[in-house]
Design a protein around this motif. Sequence first.
Motif, PDB file in Angstrom:
ATOM      1  N   LYS A   9       5.602 -74.528  34.642  1.00 26.11           N
ATOM      2  CA  LYS A   9       4.438 -75.406  34.614  1.00 26.11           C
ATOM      3  C   LYS A   9       3.652 -75.186  33.321  1.00 26.11           C
ATOM      4  CE  LYS A   9       0.741 -74.388  37.033  1.00 26.11           C
ATOM      5  NZ  LYS A   9      -0.274 -74.313  35.939  1.00 26.11           N
TER       6      LYS A   9
ATOM      7  N   ASN B  18       2.442 -70.177  41.824  1.00 29.16           N
ATOM      8  CA  ASN B  18       2.409 -70.086  40.368  1.00 29.16           C
ATOM      9  C   ASN B  18       1.784 -68.778  39.897  1.00 29.16           C
ATOM     10  OD1 ASN B  18       2.541 -71.613  37.636  1.00 29.16           O
ATOM     11  ND2 ASN B  18       0.485 -70.741  37.682  1.00 29.16           N
TER      12      ASN B  18
ATOM     13  N   CYS C 185       6.828 -70.264  40.567  1.00 27.60           N
ATOM     14  CA  CYS C 185       6.608 -71.180  39.441  1.00 27.60           C
ATOM     15  C   CYS C 185       5.928 -70.370  38.343  1.00 27.60           C
ATOM     16  CB  CYS C 185       5.712 -72.342  39.883  1.00 27.60           C
ATOM     17  SG  CYS C 185       5.200 -73.455  38.542  1.00 27.60           S
TER      18      CYS C 185
ATOM     19  N   ILE D 169       1.264 -84.163  41.999  1.00 29.35           N
ATOM     20  CA  ILE D 169       0.680 -82.982  42.636  1.00 29.35           C
ATOM     21  C   ILE D 169      -0.829 -83.166  42.582  1.00 29.35           C
ATOM     22  CG2 ILE D 169       0.617 -80.483  42.714  1.00 29.35           C
ATOM     23  CD1 ILE D 169       3.223 -80.398  41.206  1.00 29.35           C
TER      24      ILE D 169
ATOM     25  N   LEU E 170       1.460 -76.570  45.666  1.00 25.98           N
ATOM     26  CA  LEU E 170       1.471 -75.760  44.452  1.00 25.98           C
ATOM     27  C   LEU E 170       0.275 -74.812  44.553  1.00 25.98           C
ATOM     28  CD1 LEU E 170       2.423 -75.046  41.560  1.00 25.98           C
ATOM     29  CD2 LEU E 170       0.938 -76.893  40.737  1.00 25.98           C
TER      30      LEU E 170
END
Length: 274
Positions: free
Chosen positions: A58, A236, A18, A143, A208
Amino acid sequence: MSTEHLLAQILAKRSFLCIGLDTDPQQLPAGLQGEEDPVFAFNKAVIDATHHLCVAYKPNTAFYEAGGSRGWASLERTIAYLNTHYPDHFTIADAKRGDIGNTSGRYARAFFEGMDFDALTVAPYMGRDSVEPFLAFEGRFVILLALTSNPGAFDFQTLPCGTEELCLRVLRQSREYSHPERLMYVVGATKASYLSKVREVVPDAFLLIPGVGAQGGSLEEVCRYGMTDGVGLLVNSSRGIIYASQGEDFAAAATKAAATLQMEMAAILKAAGL
């Protein structure tokens, strides 16, 4: 988007990356300053250069809200561009919302209906009635903040709560909310040793994972403790990719940085038999 579709994209691209679009107008290359919307121009270039290497984007909304209406317009252009040109990517509004029920409902409409994000980060501190309005949207995901990557996470998130730590209580309690299948969780890469405990409570949920790269988290440790048979991870990276170079070669540098992570992820998936 469904988790089945997300998993299919992960396996097809050999990536669970991500990319965080934490775009600071003060850090943009000089060559973009003449653009009508420099922030969107930067995001577009990064997206076009990295879309084949990641499965999610994101934007952190703080970087857009700080610019007022102009910044908000950049965010709207960014999500519209993603949804039009790269609709298979999972999109996350990193807004960390959460309030009394009717206010949460409005936040949910803003991001899920107004801008068509797939997911939204939500703070759990106010409890069930502040979270469930977000869970009412079919095909969208909440999330929930569980254990964040910042040093201050230890102020509250790991305090004893009955027989377990507060972050684990958040996970356990949330599974009793309406539509728990629409829940994912934030667990920081800098807290990788906690992932085994997290997986005892939410064995199959997607996590995440921020904190890989600039914050020092280890991708190998995250996968060792947190990967499931269905992968279950979105890792991420923000600054490490989008600011890999602050020169005019920023897009090419972003491609190189994202490719490095993607190749590591491909090797991990292969070793896991996925």
